[in-house]
Design a protein around this motif. Sequence first.
Motif, PDB file in Angstrom:
ATOM      1  N   GLU A  18       0.574 -10.166   8.567  1.00  0.00           N
ATOM      2  CA  GLU A  18       2.007 -10.370   8.370  1.00  0.00           C
ATOM      3  C   GLU A  18       2.609  -9.309   7.464  1.00  0.00           C
ATOM      4  O   GLU A  18       3.713  -8.818   7.709  1.00  0.00           O
ATOM      5  CB  GLU A  18       2.259 -11.757   7.772  1.00  0.00           C
ATOM      6  N   GLU A  19       1.884  -8.931   6.417  1.00  0.00           N
ATOM      7  CA  GLU A  19       2.383  -7.929   5.478  1.00  0.00           C
ATOM      8  C   GLU A  19       1.308  -6.871   5.195  1.00  0.00           C
ATOM      9  O   GLU A  19       0.636  -6.924   4.167  1.00  0.00           O
ATOM     10  CB  GLU A  19       2.818  -8.594   4.170  1.00  0.00           C
ATOM     11  N   PRO A  20       1.154  -5.906   6.096  1.00  0.00           N
ATOM     12  CA  PRO A  20       0.148  -4.849   5.884  1.00  0.00           C
ATOM     13  C   PRO A  20       0.669  -3.785   4.923  1.00  0.00           C
ATOM     14  O   PRO A  20       0.927  -2.641   5.298  1.00  0.00           O
ATOM     15  CB  PRO A  20      -0.052  -4.291   7.300  1.00  0.00           C
ATOM     16  N   ARG A  21       0.788  -4.156   3.659  1.00  0.00           N
ATOM     17  CA  ARG A  21       1.375  -3.233   2.683  1.00  0.00           C
ATOM     18  C   ARG A  21       0.444  -2.080   2.355  1.00  0.00           C
ATOM     19  O   ARG A  21       0.880  -0.952   2.173  1.00  0.00           O
ATOM     20  CB  ARG A  21       1.743  -3.994   1.404  1.00  0.00           C
ATOM     21  N   ALA A  22      -0.858  -2.365   2.230  1.00  0.00           N
ATOM     22  CA  ALA A  22      -1.838  -1.345   1.847  1.00  0.00           C
ATOM     23  C   ALA A  22      -2.907  -1.246   2.927  1.00  0.00           C
ATOM     24  O   ALA A  22      -3.566  -2.237   3.250  1.00  0.00           O
ATOM     25  CB  ALA A  22      -2.471  -1.686   0.498  1.00  0.00           C
ATOM     26  N   VAL A  23      -3.074  -0.042   3.470  1.00  0.00           N
ATOM     27  CA  VAL A  23      -3.958   0.172   4.616  1.00  0.00           C
ATOM     28  C   VAL A  23      -4.940   1.296   4.310  1.00  0.00           C
ATOM     29  O   VAL A  23      -4.574   2.299   3.697  1.00  0.00           O
ATOM     30  CB  VAL A  23      -3.140   0.535   5.874  1.00  0.00           C
ATOM     31  N   VAL A  24      -6.179   1.115   4.735  1.00  0.00           N
ATOM     32  CA  VAL A  24      -7.177   2.190   4.697  1.00  0.00           C
ATOM     33  C   VAL A  24      -7.485   2.610   6.132  1.00  0.00           C
ATOM     34  O   VAL A  24      -7.764   1.757   6.983  1.00  0.00           O
ATOM     35  CB  VAL A  24      -8.489   1.742   4.028  1.00  0.00           C
ATOM     36  N   VAL A  25      -7.427   3.913   6.391  1.00  0.00           N
ATOM     37  CA  VAL A  25      -7.863   4.462   7.672  1.00  0.00           C
ATOM     38  C   VAL A  25      -9.124   5.272   7.411  1.00  0.00           C
ATOM     39  O   VAL A  25      -9.101   6.251   6.661  1.00  0.00           O
ATOM     40  CB  VAL A  25      -6.783   5.355   8.311  1.00  0.00           C
ATOM     41  N   GLY A  26     -10.225   4.854   7.983  1.00  0.00           N
ATOM     42  CA  GLY A  26     -11.482   5.579   7.850  1.00  0.00           C
ATOM     43  C   GLY A  26     -11.590   6.607   8.956  1.00  0.00           C
ATOM     44  O   GLY A  26     -11.796   6.269  10.120  1.00  0.00           O
ATOM     45  N   GLY A  27     -11.404   7.883   8.608  1.00  0.00           N
ATOM     46  CA  GLY A  27     -11.426   8.966   9.583  1.00  0.00           C
ATOM     47  C   GLY A  27     -10.042   9.536   9.808  1.00  0.00           C
ATOM     48  O   GLY A  27      -9.152   8.845  10.312  1.00  0.00           O
ATOM     49  N   LEU A  28      -9.833  10.787   9.438  1.00  0.00           N
ATOM     50  CA  LEU A  28      -8.535  11.433   9.634  1.00  0.00           C
ATOM     51  C   LEU A  28      -8.355  11.903  11.064  1.00  0.00           C
ATOM     52  O   LEU A  28      -7.292  11.717  11.659  1.00  0.00           O
ATOM     53  CB  LEU A  28      -8.399  12.612   8.666  1.00  0.00           C
ATOM     54  N   GLY A  29      -9.420  12.515  11.626  1.00  0.00           N
ATOM     55  CA  GLY A  29      -9.295  13.059  12.977  1.00  0.00           C
ATOM     56  C   GLY A  29      -8.146  14.032  13.058  1.00  0.00           C
ATOM     57  O   GLY A  29      -7.945  14.874  12.187  1.00  0.00           O
ATOM     58  N   LEU A  30      -7.317  13.883  14.096  1.00  0.00           N
ATOM     59  CA  LEU A  30      -6.129  14.711  14.252  1.00  0.00           C
ATOM     60  C   LEU A  30      -4.875  13.962  13.812  1.00  0.00           C
ATOM     61  O   LEU A  30      -3.755  14.377  14.119  1.00  0.00           O
ATOM     62  CB  LEU A  30      -6.008  15.186  15.702  1.00  0.00           C
ATOM     63  N   GLY A  31      -5.073  12.845  13.122  1.00  0.00           N
ATOM     64  CA  GLY A  31      -3.975  12.166  12.446  1.00  0.00           C
ATOM     65  C   GLY A  31      -3.232  11.109  13.231  1.00  0.00           C
ATOM     66  O   GLY A  31      -2.259  10.535  12.723  1.00  0.00           O
ATOM     67  N   PHE A  32      -3.673  10.779  14.440  1.00  0.00           N
ATOM     68  CA  PHE A  32      -2.870   9.891  15.280  1.00  0.00           C
ATOM     69  C   PHE A  32      -2.963   8.419  14.873  1.00  0.00           C
ATOM     70  O   PHE A  32      -1.973   7.679  14.994  1.00  0.00           O
ATOM     71  CB  PHE A  32      -3.240  10.080  16.752  1.00  0.00           C
ATOM     72  N   THR A  33      -4.123   7.980  14.412  1.00  0.00           N
ATOM     73  CA  THR A  33      -4.212   6.606  13.906  1.00  0.00           C
ATOM     74  C   THR A  33      -3.330   6.461  12.669  1.00  0.00           C
ATOM     75  O   THR A  33      -2.557   5.503  12.543  1.00  0.00           O
ATOM     76  CB  THR A  33      -5.669   6.241  13.569  1.00  0.00           C
TER      77      THR A  33
END
Length: 227
Positions: free
Chosen positions: A60-75
């Motif tokens: 409901e409130e995804p205020r803080a997110v971790v993305v594991g893997g930069l790749g080409l930035g699309f995620t």
Amino acid sequence: MEYVEIARAETERGELVLRERRAEHAPAVLELRANGVFVMDTLQTSTEQALAEAALAQVEEPRAVVVGGLGLGFTMHEVLRDSRVEKCAVVEIEQPLVDWMRDGTVPHGPALLADERVHIVVADIAVALAEATPASYDLVLLDVDNGPGYLVHDANAALYRAPFLTTARAALRPGGVLVIWSADKAPELEQEMRTVFGEAHGYGHDVLLQDREEQYWLYAARVPSDT
């Protein structure tokens, strides 16, 4: 089809290559490869979008997110499109890839990284999450390679097992969600996630990859809200 190398780097994990695929009467496509393994390109980005959408839709409130893997930035880009997101920590183990995104070697990179909500961490995702403040994130999105059956690096096998999944759970707030992308169905991963979280679900996602029909998978698990 012509392939033109744009950048190359050697790290302790092996070779990282950025190259363009060029074909007559078609736009050039940027492609990232690690140790000779195709990782992603700028033509087919629906998988990265689906990974972010599947996770964001569950909180409901995804205020803080971790993305594991930069790749080409699309995620990361898809996460940042959500106005509810106040902080997006992107954990990438390869410094050259971060540099290519920052200096424009990847043309769309500087604009994406200019978003003030982005915080780039050059580290192993397992180490970064182990050092994170407990219960500090609403989402963890894992997109570091091609899933447990198609590892870019052998050491990544540990990311799909209970000890790391337990670390990821500890970094999530009550009600927080872990989503992992896989290039193929991964029932053992689903079971490991279920063991750690109590419940987990896999979702098939149909894509067209270089004129081939493929099905990728997203695995999601939630920390109970009453934890």
